[in-house]
Scaffold this active site. Structure first.
Site, short mmCIF file in Angstrom:
data_model
loop_
_atom_site.label_atom_id
_atom_site.label_comp_id
_atom_site.label_asym_id
_atom_site.label_seq_id
_atom_site.Cartn_x
_atom_site.Cartn_y
_atom_site.Cartn_z
N HIS A 169 -0.60 15.49 1.59
CA HIS A 169 -1.24 15.65 2.73
C HIS A 169 -1.47 17.20 3.12
CE1 HIS A 169 -1.72 11.56 3.96
NE2 HIS A 169 -0.22 11.38 4.00
N ASP A 205 -0.30 6.52 -3.11
CA ASP A 205 0.43 6.42 -1.97
C ASP A 205 -0.51 5.39 -1.27
OD1 ASP A 205 2.41 8.06 -0.03
OD2 ASP A 205 0.77 7.45 1.12
N HIS A 207 -1.53 6.14 1.97
CA HIS A 207 -2.49 7.06 2.70
C HIS A 207 -3.18 7.92 1.77
CE1 HIS A 207 1.29 5.88 5.15
NE2 HIS A 207 0.08 5.65 5.95
N ASP A 294 4.65 3.34 -0.40
CA ASP A 294 4.48 2.84 1.06
C ASP A 294 3.23 1.62 0.92
OD1 ASP A 294 2.80 4.83 0.37
OD2 ASP A 294 3.01 5.80 2.45
ZN LIG Z 1 1.78 7.53 2.64
#
Ligand SMILES: [Zn+2]
Length: 355
Positions: A169, A205, A207, A294
């Site tokens: 991120h 991931d 996200h 995740d």
């Molecule tokens: Zn994540």
């Protein structure tokens, strides 16, 4: 495969994060990595190495991805936080004010010096605690990612940067989503600088890897691919949509495959095949996989339903691509199962690579 392990990771241990009006215990904890280490002790996959941190080399590599002003901010952030108020040593730094990007709303170039403002300039959420040991841990983690890249450049088939905090991120001059330095981007850039002409990044991931996308958005030499929860409803909300295909020279070199919350392995695998078709057309010489676990059904902050055995299949499929592959350790918050799921993926890769 060689595994580069960051023994300083626990220096970064966030206490609390802001979540919808409440302070809640941080999800991104040192025990996450310890569970992976414990599982690797049960099912060894290769040498566990700790790279030495050479200051000048590391700084030069960091500057290929992050701005000098941002690195300087991170390095001095904790001291500046405590200088605001000595009691701050008892709590982590979290931003509470941000300069929104609307035209004429706030000056993005404001010569502000107050630490609270600078924190808001370099962060995009209030869920990423900056702690006394953040810089130490993040920097040592970046050294692991760079060592893993060197391993591939030396002819290695696979390497794993087992480090935290995670990185995908983090953008050129901002942190968020528990990430400070973008380990996957640092590795991809190091592979480019080491002579790989085309590098692909495949982010698995839950996200969207917004930082990595942004860093390479206008470039044709690094293809960024991401499978993730649809940002219409999932963090990081403001990037990761299917219509983001790159810009300028990078037009056509970014592919997002957002999936609805609740998606299982079948839908996820179909999206993976679409990403791999794009990868084949690109002609990558090396692959970087920001490895988030995740997507697991039991993850407390995510919404896919992958099961432990699915990670074995994912690893096998990634191996069949046939490229030198570098894994970075990203998200995954079902702490007890995290070690098993991470090692499943890597073991699947080793099995697929050997067959
Ligand atoms: Zn994540």
């Amino acid at each position: 495969m060689k595994i580069f392990h960051n023994s300083l990771h626990a220096a970064h241990a966030g206490r609390q994060e802001m979540f919808r009006g409440r302070m809640v215990p941080s999800h991104e904890l040192p025990e996450r990595l310890e569970h992976v280490l414990a599982e690797l002790a049960r099912r060894p996959l290769g040498e566990l190495l700790e790279p030495a941190v050479d200051d000048a080399t590391l700084q030069a590599a960091l500057l290929r991805v992050h701005s000098g002003a941002y690195l300087e901010f991170l390095q001095g952030a904790w001291q500046a936080w405590v200088a605001l108020d000595p009691d701050n040593a008892q709590r982590d730094a979290l931003p509470s004010v941000w300069p929104l990007g609307h035209r004429h709303a706030f000056r993005m170039d404001a010569p502000t010096r107050h630490f609270a403002a600078r924190l808001g300039q370099h962060a995009f959420d209030a869920g990423t605690p900056l702690t006394a040991g953040t810089w130490t841990a993040a920097r040592a983690g970046a050294a692991c990612a760079l060592a893993a890249a060197r391993e591939l450049l030396a002819g290695g088939r696979a390497a794993f940067a087992l480090t935290r905090p995670p990185g995908h991120h983090a953008g050129p001059d901002y942190f968020g989503g528990y990430c400070f330095l973008n380990n996957a981007a640092l590795a991809a850039q190091a592979l480019r600088d080491g002579g790989c002409e085309r590098v692909a990044v495949l982010d698995v991931d839950y996200h969207h890897g917004n930082g990595t996308q942004t860093l390479f958005y206008e470039r044709a030499d690094v293809l960024t691919l991401s499978l993730h929860g649809d940002p219409a409803t999932e963090y990081p909300y403001f990037l990761g949509f299917a219509d983001e295909r790159g810009a300028g020279a990078g037009q056509g070199f970014n592919l997002n495959l957002p999936l609805p919350r609740g998606s299982g392995f079948e839908a996820w695998s179909e999206a993976l095949e679409r990403a791999l078709a794009e990868l084949r057309g690109f002609g990558a010489q090396a692959l970087v996989v920001p490895m988030g676990l995740d997507t697991f059904v039991g993850d407390p902050i995510s919404g896919f339903t992958l099961r432990g055995e699915d990670f074995l299949r994912i690893g096998e499929r990634l191996a069949r691509i046939g490229l030198p592959t570098l894994f970075t350790f990203e998200g995954g918050y079902a702490v007890a199962e995290l070690g098993v799921n991470a090692v499943n993926l890597l073991q699947g890769f080793e099995a697929g690579a050997g067959s």
